[in-house]
Design an enzyme around this catalytic site. Structure first.
Site, PDB file in Angstrom:
ATOM      1  N   ASP A  47      16.095  -0.524 -14.600  1.00 58.42           N
ATOM      2  CA  ASP A  47      14.896  -0.606 -14.591  1.00 58.42           C
ATOM      3  C   ASP A  47      14.246  -0.725 -16.075  1.00 58.42           C
ATOM      4  OD1 ASP A  47      12.152   0.416 -13.496  1.00 58.42           O
ATOM      5  OD2 ASP A  47      12.340   1.560 -15.105  1.00 58.42           O
TER       6      ASP A  47
ATOM      7  N   ILE B  32       0.988   3.204 -20.123  1.00 60.95           N
ATOM      8  CA  ILE B  32       1.008   2.659 -21.639  1.00 60.95           C
ATOM      9  C   ILE B  32       0.755   1.191 -21.753  1.00 60.95           C
ATOM     10  CG2 ILE B  32       2.243   3.041 -23.692  1.00 60.95           C
ATOM     11  CD1 ILE B  32       4.032   5.091 -22.336  1.00 60.95           C
TER      12      ILE B  32
ATOM     13  N   LYS C  95      12.381  -3.920 -18.064  1.00 60.48           N
ATOM     14  CA  LYS C  95      11.231  -3.669 -19.025  1.00 60.48           C
ATOM     15  C   LYS C  95      11.476  -4.420 -20.398  1.00 60.48           C
ATOM     16  CE  LYS C  95       9.744   0.168 -16.267  1.00 60.48           C
ATOM     17  NZ  LYS C  95       9.992   1.859 -15.800  1.00 60.48           N
TER      18      LYS C  95
ATOM     19  N   GLU D 108       0.784  -5.544 -17.023  1.00 60.99           N
ATOM     20  CA  GLU D 108       0.915  -4.463 -17.846  1.00 60.99           C
ATOM     21  C   GLU D 108       1.669  -3.250 -17.068  1.00 60.99           C
ATOM     22  OE1 GLU D 108      -0.746  -4.212 -21.099  1.00 60.99           O
ATOM     23  OE2 GLU D 108       1.105  -2.817 -20.680  1.00 60.99           O
TER      24      GLU D 108
ATOM     25  N   ARG E  48       4.022  -4.541   5.178  1.00 59.62           N
ATOM     26  CA  ARG E  48       5.007  -4.960   5.991  1.00 59.62           C
ATOM     27  C   ARG E  48       5.014  -4.491   7.337  1.00 59.62           C
ATOM     28  NH1 ARG E  48      10.102  -3.064   2.533  1.00 59.62           N
ATOM     29  NH2 ARG E  48       8.820  -1.319   2.608  1.00 59.62           N
TER      30      ARG E  48
ATOM     31  N   GLU F 131      14.315   6.726  -6.773  1.00 56.95           N
ATOM     32  CA  GLU F 131      14.652   6.087  -5.515  1.00 56.95           C
ATOM     33  C   GLU F 131      15.682   6.782  -4.803  1.00 56.95           C
ATOM     34  OE1 GLU F 131      13.267   2.602  -5.217  1.00 56.95           O
ATOM     35  OE2 GLU F 131      12.164   2.773  -7.116  1.00 56.95           O
TER      36      GLU F 131
ATOM     37  N   GLY G  75       4.212   6.926 -11.363  1.00 60.47           N
ATOM     38  CA  GLY G  75       3.314   7.597 -10.316  1.00 60.47           C
ATOM     39  C   GLY G  75       2.155   6.819 -10.011  1.00 60.47           C
TER      40      GLY G  75
ATOM     41  N   VAL H 136       1.981   2.954  -5.462  1.00 62.38           N
ATOM     42  CA  VAL H 136       1.225   2.128  -6.549  1.00 62.38           C
ATOM     43  C   VAL H 136      -0.199   1.546  -5.833  1.00 62.38           C
ATOM     44  CG1 VAL H 136       0.858   0.513  -8.545  1.00 62.38           C
ATOM     45  CG2 VAL H 136       2.927   1.587  -8.124  1.00 62.38           C
TER      46      VAL H 136
ATOM     47  N   PHE I  71       0.944  -1.249   0.029  1.00 61.16           N
ATOM     48  CA  PHE I  71      -0.078  -0.125  -0.087  1.00 61.16           C
ATOM     49  C   PHE I  71       0.783   1.295  -0.084  1.00 61.16           C
ATOM     50  CE2 PHE I  71      -3.417   2.904   1.899  1.00 61.16           C
ATOM     51  CZ  PHE I  71      -4.420   2.403   0.819  1.00 61.16           C
TER      52      PHE I  71
HETATM   53  N1  LIG Z   1       5.989   4.107  -8.220  1.00 60.91           N
HETATM   54  C1  LIG Z   1       5.888   3.786  -9.354  1.00 60.91           C
HETATM   55  O1  LIG Z   1       5.508   4.947 -10.226  1.00 60.91           O
HETATM   56  C2  LIG Z   1       5.812   2.476 -10.230  1.00 60.91           C
HETATM   57  C3  LIG Z   1       5.480   2.468 -11.503  1.00 60.91           C
HETATM   58  C4  LIG Z   1       5.369   1.380 -11.838  1.00 60.91           C
HETATM   59  C5  LIG Z   1       5.715  -0.002 -11.491  1.00 60.91           C
HETATM   60  N2  LIG Z   1       6.318   0.072 -10.115  1.00 60.91           N
HETATM   61  C6  LIG Z   1       6.353  -1.006  -9.317  1.00 60.91           C
HETATM   62  O2  LIG Z   1       5.188  -1.252  -8.293  1.00 60.91           O
HETATM   63  C7  LIG Z   1       5.832  -1.962  -7.049  1.00 60.91           C
HETATM   64  C8  LIG Z   1       5.497  -1.031  -5.996  1.00 60.91           C
HETATM   65  O3  LIG Z   1       6.030  -0.028  -6.051  1.00 60.91           O
HETATM   66  P1  LIG Z   1       5.945   1.436  -5.118  1.00 60.91           P
HETATM   67  O4  LIG Z   1       6.403   2.689  -5.600  1.00 60.91           O
HETATM   68  O5  LIG Z   1       4.333   1.501  -4.789  1.00 60.91           O
HETATM   69  O6  LIG Z   1       6.605   0.927  -3.790  1.00 60.91           O
HETATM   70  P2  LIG Z   1       6.381   1.708  -2.395  1.00 60.91           P
HETATM   71  O7  LIG Z   1       5.768   3.198  -2.472  1.00 60.91           O
HETATM   72  O8  LIG Z   1       7.761   1.609  -1.648  1.00 60.91           O
HETATM   73  O9  LIG Z   1       5.388   0.675  -1.521  1.00 60.91           O
HETATM   74  C9  LIG Z   1       5.858  -0.545  -1.382  1.00 60.91           C
HETATM   75  C10 LIG Z   1       4.814  -1.318  -0.377  1.00 60.91           C
HETATM   76  O10 LIG Z   1       5.159  -2.767  -0.474  1.00 60.91           O
HETATM   77  C11 LIG Z   1       4.733  -3.024   1.048  1.00 60.91           C
HETATM   78  N3  LIG Z   1       5.776  -4.310   1.477  1.00 60.91           N
HETATM   79  C12 LIG Z   1       7.252  -4.342   1.039  1.00 60.91           C
HETATM   80  N4  LIG Z   1       7.431  -5.482   1.433  1.00 60.91           N
HETATM   81  C13 LIG Z   1       6.287  -6.140   1.706  1.00 60.91           C
HETATM   82  C14 LIG Z   1       6.102  -7.637   2.112  1.00 60.91           C
HETATM   83  N5  LIG Z   1       7.243  -8.301   2.301  1.00 60.91           N
HETATM   84  N6  LIG Z   1       5.074  -8.166   2.416  1.00 60.91           N
HETATM   85  C15 LIG Z   1       3.870  -7.080   2.254  1.00 60.91           C
HETATM   86  N7  LIG Z   1       4.104  -5.670   1.985  1.00 60.91           N
HETATM   87  C16 LIG Z   1       5.152  -5.445   1.815  1.00 60.91           C
HETATM   88  C17 LIG Z   1       5.281  -1.597   1.715  1.00 60.91           C
HETATM   89  O11 LIG Z   1       4.697  -1.774   3.314  1.00 60.91           O
HETATM   90  P3  LIG Z   1       4.957  -0.575   4.198  1.00 60.91           P
HETATM   91  O12 LIG Z   1       3.888   0.125   3.842  1.00 60.91           O
HETATM   92  O13 LIG Z   1       4.533  -1.210   5.451  1.00 60.91           O
HETATM   93  O14 LIG Z   1       6.173  -0.320   4.447  1.00 60.91           O
HETATM   94  C18 LIG Z   1       4.700  -0.648   0.910  1.00 60.91           C
HETATM   95  O15 LIG Z   1       3.230  -0.503   1.312  1.00 60.91           O
HETATM   96  C19 LIG Z   1       7.195  -2.058  -7.383  1.00 60.91           C
HETATM   97  O16 LIG Z   1       7.451  -3.390  -8.106  1.00 60.91           O
HETATM   98  C20 LIG Z   1       7.714  -1.134  -8.322  1.00 60.91           C
HETATM   99  O17 LIG Z   1       8.756  -1.526  -9.155  1.00 60.91           O
HETATM  100  C21 LIG Z   1       6.226   1.419  -9.348  1.00 60.91           C
END
Ligand SMILES: NC(=O)c1ccc[n+]([C@@H]2O[C@H](COP(=O)([O-])OP(=O)(O)OC[C@H]3O[C@@H](n4cnc5c(N)ncnc54)[C@H](OP(=O)(O)O)[C@@H]3O)[C@@H](O)[C@H]2O)c1
Length: 399
Positions: free
Chosen positions: A193, A128, A197, A121, A40, A182, A295, A16, A13
């Protein structure tokens, strides 16, 4: 086929996960479909505590939950969550490019073995719809290449550097503050990254499982004012580009490299955190897909699209894995690169096939010439040396 009712368990949560939740609230068909969210650790959240669990088994062992959405930032944890969910007969949506690229063959096998669907996707180019387009529309053998700006953070930095004249370090800090990069930006700016992809897009373009470790990825962190001025003087921008291309005799080549891009290219105009993908084929020439690559809401919308597709029992068929005798990855393709260096000792590591231009300056020198991707792979550690920078000119030998 009948529409399937979904009961969803979400992992993650963060950016994304929250984005998905907010996008789903606007979808009357699905606004009550989420049963549990596994995160987590305990912290203040926007939703009631009763929504959350800290034990993955609360979702994986819940018989009522037929759909798992995996949005965690830890690829190792993501692998176990996705694998166990598929083994339990649940359909899965994931956004984790690293996990999918590194475990592609196993993920395809798990889907077949357990008769379930894994959609991803959001893992390539955020909002996209490139994967589903490659899978469904470009599902024939006319496809020649897929080339694109696949990483929003590095594109944001390069935009700031080229259009606003900001120093690289300042642009990087800004990208981090805005949440595009990051805190450890290696994943984005060193091209990892984009690499993951590209590996995913290669499967859906040409039906080949590629080990990411066998592909050249080189990022933008060594770029200097000298390189920027060189590009500007020639009317180019530098973009971080991933490309997979079909060669003769059912071979393909792929790599991620900074590239000089002129005004005549579609991706010249892709700025800030946007992504852009050019799909080239016989008969239709070039097509261009453009949109937000990162985003919460844009990525959440791609995840939602996969969830809706699952309601209609959609699955990737990986049709291209059955093409002819299949495509094979050719590692010896030669491309033209610009190599900027300070110490001429560096040149001894580069096995150029031919050189078209050389410049020796008091501080910086450069050489432009053709070199095999395999010989760049052989010195990939050397390429990280801060004293040099390489970029593709866009020219390649015709194999
Ligand atoms: N951000 C983007 O724009 C974007 C775009 C495309 C793809 N993605 C992909 O989407 C995924 C999530 O990215 P994000 O940016 O949303 O990451 P994020 O903001 O760092 O959030 C990660 C979430 O994962 C939870 N988490 C981590 N380890 C866990 C586990 N073992 N069990 C359960 N929950 C766990 C965290 O819990 P806590 O809240 O408790 O810390 C947090 O809620 C990644 O694979 C990323 O590559 C992201």
């Amino acid at each position: 086929m009948a529409r399937q009712e979904l009961k969803i368990g979400v992992f993650g949560f963060g950016v994304v996960g929250k984005g998905l939740y907010e996008v789903m609230k606007q979808s009357p068909a699905l606004d009550k479909a989420i049963k549990k969210i596994c995160v987590r650790s305990k912290k203040q959240r926007d939703l009631p505590e009763s929504f959350f669990t800290y034990n993955p088994d609360d979702i994986i062992n819940d018989e009522e939950i037929n759909t798992v959405v995996e949005l965690v930032d830890d690829s190792e944890a993501a692998y176990h969550i996705v694998k166990k969910s598929l083994q339990k007969g649940k359909n899965v949506v994931s956004a984790n490019k690293k996990m999918i690229a590194e475990h592609m063959a196993e993920m395809i096998a798990l889907q077949k073995e357990h008769n379930v669907s894994l959609l991803y996707e959001a893992s390539a180019c955020g909002s996209i719809p490139v994967i589903r387009s490659l899978e469904e529309y470009y599902d024939n053998d006319l496809l020649l290449s897929v080339t694109g700006i696949l990483n929003g953070s590095s594109n944001y930095i390069l935009s700031r550097v080229f259009d606003n004249g900001q120093p690289y370090e300042v642009a990087l800090k800004e990208a981090q503050t805005l949440g595009f990069a990051e805190s450890d930006p290696t994943f984005d700016v060193e091209g990892f990254d984009s690499l993951y992809k590209l590996v995913i897009l290669t499967m859906h373009s040409f039906g080949v499982v590629i080990n990411p470790d066998e592909v050249l990825n080189y990022g933008i962190s060594n770029i200097s004012d000298f390189d920027i001025n060189y590009a500007r003087e020639k009317g180019f921008k530098i973009k971080l580009v991933g490309q997979v291309e079909r060669l003769r005799e059912n071979k393909i080549t792929l790599f991620v490299l900074p590239r000089f891009v002129g005004r005549d290219k579609y991706i010249y105009a892709v700025e800030e955190e946007f992504n852009g993908v050019v799909i080239k084929g016989l008969a239709y020439d070039k097509q261009f897909m453009f949109g937000k690559g990162a985003g919460g809401h844009p990525t959440g919308s791609a995840v939602l699209s996969d969830i809706t597709a699952l309601m209609h029992n959609y699955r990737y068929e990986y049709k291209k894995t059955n093409y002819f005798q299949g495509f094979s990855y050719f590692k010896d393709a030669a491309i033209e690169i610009y190599l900027r260096y300070r110490d001429k000792e560096v040149l001894s590591h580069f096995d150029f096939q031919s050189v078209s231009e050389e410049y020796r300056g008091p501080k910086n020198s450069y050489v432009i010439g053709f070199i095999k991707l395999s010989s760049l792979m052989a010195i990939r550690e050397k390429l990280r040396d801060k004293q040099l920078f390489i970029a593709a000119t866009g020219k390649a030998l015709n194999y």
